[in-house]
Write a protein that holds these residues in place. Structure first.
Motif, PDB file in Angstrom:
ATOM      1  N   ASP A 246       0.877  -1.005  -0.109  1.00  0.00           N
ATOM      2  CA  ASP A 246      -0.103  -0.180  -0.167  1.00  0.00           C
ATOM      3  C   ASP A 246       0.883   1.275  -0.221  1.00  0.00           C
ATOM      4  N   TYR A 247       1.898   1.205   0.665  1.00  0.00           N
ATOM      5  CA  TYR A 247       2.857   2.101   0.738  1.00  0.00           C
ATOM      6  C   TYR A 247       3.638   2.768  -0.544  1.00  0.00           C
ATOM      7  N   TYR A 248       3.799   1.660  -1.202  1.00  0.00           N
ATOM      8  CA  TYR A 248       4.391   1.953  -2.866  1.00  0.00           C
ATOM      9  C   TYR A 248       2.965   1.987  -3.894  1.00  0.00           C
ATOM     10  N   HIS A 249       1.955   1.998  -3.387  1.00  0.00           N
ATOM     11  CA  HIS A 249       0.710   1.872  -4.373  1.00  0.00           C
ATOM     12  C   HIS A 249       0.507   0.711  -5.152  1.00  0.00           C
ATOM     13  N   TRP A 250       1.256  -0.443  -4.709  1.00  0.00           N
ATOM     14  CA  TRP A 250       1.131  -1.615  -5.518  1.00  0.00           C
ATOM     15  C   TRP A 250      -0.277  -2.384  -5.044  1.00  0.00           C
ATOM     16  N   GLN A 251      -0.404  -3.208  -5.999  1.00  0.00           N
ATOM     17  CA  GLN A 251      -1.869  -3.886  -5.815  1.00  0.00           C
ATOM     18  C   GLN A 251      -1.488  -5.290  -5.410  1.00  0.00           C
ATOM     19  N   ASN A 252      -2.366  -5.899  -4.716  1.00  0.00           N
ATOM     20  CA  ASN A 252      -2.572  -7.311  -3.975  1.00  0.00           C
ATOM     21  C   ASN A 252      -1.348  -7.715  -3.537  1.00  0.00           C
ATOM     22  N   GLY A 253      -0.937  -7.276  -2.165  1.00  0.00           N
ATOM     23  CA  GLY A 253       0.051  -7.434  -1.497  1.00  0.00           C
ATOM     24  C   GLY A 253      -0.128  -8.891  -0.989  1.00  0.00           C
ATOM     25  N   ALA A 254      -1.507  -9.408  -0.879  1.00  0.00           N
ATOM     26  CA  ALA A 254      -1.600 -10.775  -0.156  1.00  0.00           C
ATOM     27  C   ALA A 254      -1.137 -11.774  -0.949  1.00  0.00           C
ATOM     28  N   ASP A 365       7.086   3.096  12.067  1.00  0.00           N
ATOM     29  CA  ASP A 365       6.738   4.319  12.392  1.00  0.00           C
ATOM     30  C   ASP A 365       8.006   5.315  12.647  1.00  0.00           C
ATOM     31  N   ALA A 366       9.161   4.827  12.980  1.00  0.00           N
ATOM     32  CA  ALA A 366      10.280   5.948  13.234  1.00  0.00           C
ATOM     33  C   ALA A 366      11.156   6.081  11.892  1.00  0.00           C
ATOM     34  N   PHE A 367      11.315   5.077  11.081  1.00  0.00           N
ATOM     35  CA  PHE A 367      11.977   5.351   9.905  1.00  0.00           C
ATOM     36  C   PHE A 367      11.444   5.379   8.455  1.00  0.00           C
ATOM     37  N   GLY A 368      10.312   4.814   8.597  1.00  0.00           N
ATOM     38  CA  GLY A 368       9.579   4.665   7.290  1.00  0.00           C
ATOM     39  C   GLY A 368       9.663   3.070   7.055  1.00  0.00           C
ATOM     40  N   LEU A 369       8.307   2.593   6.210  1.00  0.00           N
ATOM     41  CA  LEU A 369       8.239   1.227   5.899  1.00  0.00           C
ATOM     42  C   LEU A 369       9.440   0.764   4.932  1.00  0.00           C
ATOM     43  N   PRO A 370      10.072   1.517   3.952  1.00  0.00           N
ATOM     44  CA  PRO A 370      11.303   0.830   3.378  1.00  0.00           C
ATOM     45  C   PRO A 370      12.203   0.419   3.947  1.00  0.00           C
ATOM     46  N   TYR A 371      12.279   0.693   5.292  1.00  0.00           N
ATOM     47  CA  TYR A 371      13.423   0.021   6.290  1.00  0.00           C
ATOM     48  C   TYR A 371      13.097  -1.147   7.008  1.00  0.00           C
ATOM     49  N   ILE A 372      11.878  -1.578   6.736  1.00  0.00           N
ATOM     50  CA  ILE A 372      11.597  -2.933   7.650  1.00  0.00           C
ATOM     51  C   ILE A 372      12.155  -4.039   7.014  1.00  0.00           C
ATOM     52  N   PHE A 373      12.432  -4.286   5.902  1.00  0.00           N
ATOM     53  CA  PHE A 373      13.111  -5.400   5.339  1.00  0.00           C
ATOM     54  C   PHE A 373      14.432  -5.474   5.651  1.00  0.00           C
TER      55      PHE A 373
END
Length: 396
Positions: A246-254, A365-373
């Protein structure tokens, strides 16, 4: 030759008749796995940290129930644990319906979602080791590796299928339809479990005095900790991949969960004899390295197709970690404690899944979703280092 093939098929069917309960349980878990984070974040307006905490409450409760279920399995047999689990899963469907009904009041709705996660965790804690032990008691300890592998196929195949189907059901029938389906599945599992004969451990005189659960936990802890570190990669995908898309506006993450599950199952089937041939610790080392590679591909992806490839490779790597380390953990205790050993070993994946929600949610929340992986890659690499240490220590 035909007789041998027939016996092999009958043996496989026998295993499936036990791990079927694992499939039902984790299919129910998967149904809500990909839609609850978005509902909490987007539908109810809470932060990603709150979404992560609510999702992780399931694994906290699973952690609490593992010791209890292990004792039930060792003392009463696995049937009662499975029956209790199926009824608890059914109850989660009813509570989910109530939670959605109160969606106009976010706090109230969130409160019922907390309840449904707690009951889901309780059900997962009771089902976790029960089908494996039931099959081992019925079919023999020499088939432990194969039974654990089949159980993993049922578990993660069900998660992947449930995650994709859950999105479709909510889209067409809302959470009401999802809750009804969960209730029905739990009842069907309960009725099927009632038809099967209970089993119990046959103890020798030497094994008659069981070790305490915490003593057994200490025996399996080194392998469990390695499993926990490797499990964080899977947990990051299962909890946050839909928000990541959703953050990258991609579809069907499931779909990432489905691809993860397909490659997970394929690896279990294709490499089913790898643990016996190469040893559990060697398989775990290779598996952790492959998992880290898959997470790296996701973190570098600039298109959802590459993220799907990364999720598939992660599933390929994660597939054999549980049975590879689990077979070694089981060897540290006598057969009379195998219920507690599997329950204790399974605690560590619960810890991993439970910690991931608030930990990765805090990173997001602290650094942004791109940092989770990238963060997840670091944790899995720690697991790889620990597995290598266990290998070196084993060879001394």
């Amino acid at each position: 030759m035909d007789a041998t093939i027939g016996q092999s098929k009958n043996f496989s069917y026998s295993i499936i008749s036990y791990v079927f309960f694992t499939f039902i349980g984790y299919f129910i878990i998967g149904l809500s796995l990909s839609i609850l984070p978005i509902f909490i974040n987007k539908g109810l307006g809470f932060s990603m940290l709150v979404a992560g905490i609510v999702i992780s409450l399931q694994y906290v409760m699973t952690f609490v129930m593992r010791a209890y279920s292990g004792k039930i399995i060792d003392n009463q047999g696995p049937k009662s644990a499975v029956l209790t689990s199926m009824l608890s899963f059914s109850l989660t469907g009813i509570i989910l319906i109530v939670a959605y009904y109160f969606k106009f009041s976010p706090i109230v709705s969130l409160g019922f979602l907390v309840l449904t996660r707690l009951f889901t965790g309780s059900a997962e804690g009771m089902i976790g080791a029960s089908p494996i032990n039931w099959a081992i008691m019925a079919l023999g300890e020499k088939h432990t590796a194969k039974i654990i592998s089949y159980n993993g196929v049922a578990c993660y195949g069900a998660l992947a299928l449930g995650a994709s189907l859950g999105v479709t059901i909510v889209k067409h029938f809302s959470f009401y339809g999802l809750g009804i389906l969960i209730f029905i599945l739990g009842i069907l599992g309960y009725l099927f479990a009632r038809t099967k004969e209970n089993m119990s451990n046959k103890r020798s005189a030497i094994e008659e005095e069981q070790k305490s659960f915490w003593n057994v936990l200490g025996k399996v802890a080194p392998f469990g900790l390695c499993l926990a570190l490797g499990g964080l990669g899977f947990a990051t995908i299962s909890t946050f991949i839909t928000l990541y898309y959703d953050y990258y506006h991609w579809q069907n993450g499931a779909m990432c969960l489905s691809v993860f599950g397909v490659l997970f199952v394929a690896a279990r089937l294709v490499f089913s004899n790898a643990i016996n041939r190469f040893g559990g610790i060697n398989v775990a080392i290779v598996s952790l390295a492959v998992e880290a590679l898959g997470l790296t591909i996701i973190s570098l992806s600039y298109h959802p197709y590459f993220a799907l490839i990364g999720a598939g490779i992660t599933g390929l790597g994660f597939s054999l970690i549980f049975p590879a380390l689990g077979v070694m953990a089981m060897k540290t205790v006598p057969s009379s404690n195998q219920g507690s050993a599997l329950a204790g070993y399974g605690l560590f994946i619960d810890i991993s899944l439970g910690v991931t929600g608030p930990l990765i949610g805090g990173v997001a929340d602290a650094f942004g979703l791109p940092y989770i992986f990238p963060f997840s890659i670091g944790i899995v690499m720690l697991g790889l280092a620990l597995a290598y240490y266990l290998k070196m220590n084993q060879s001394k």
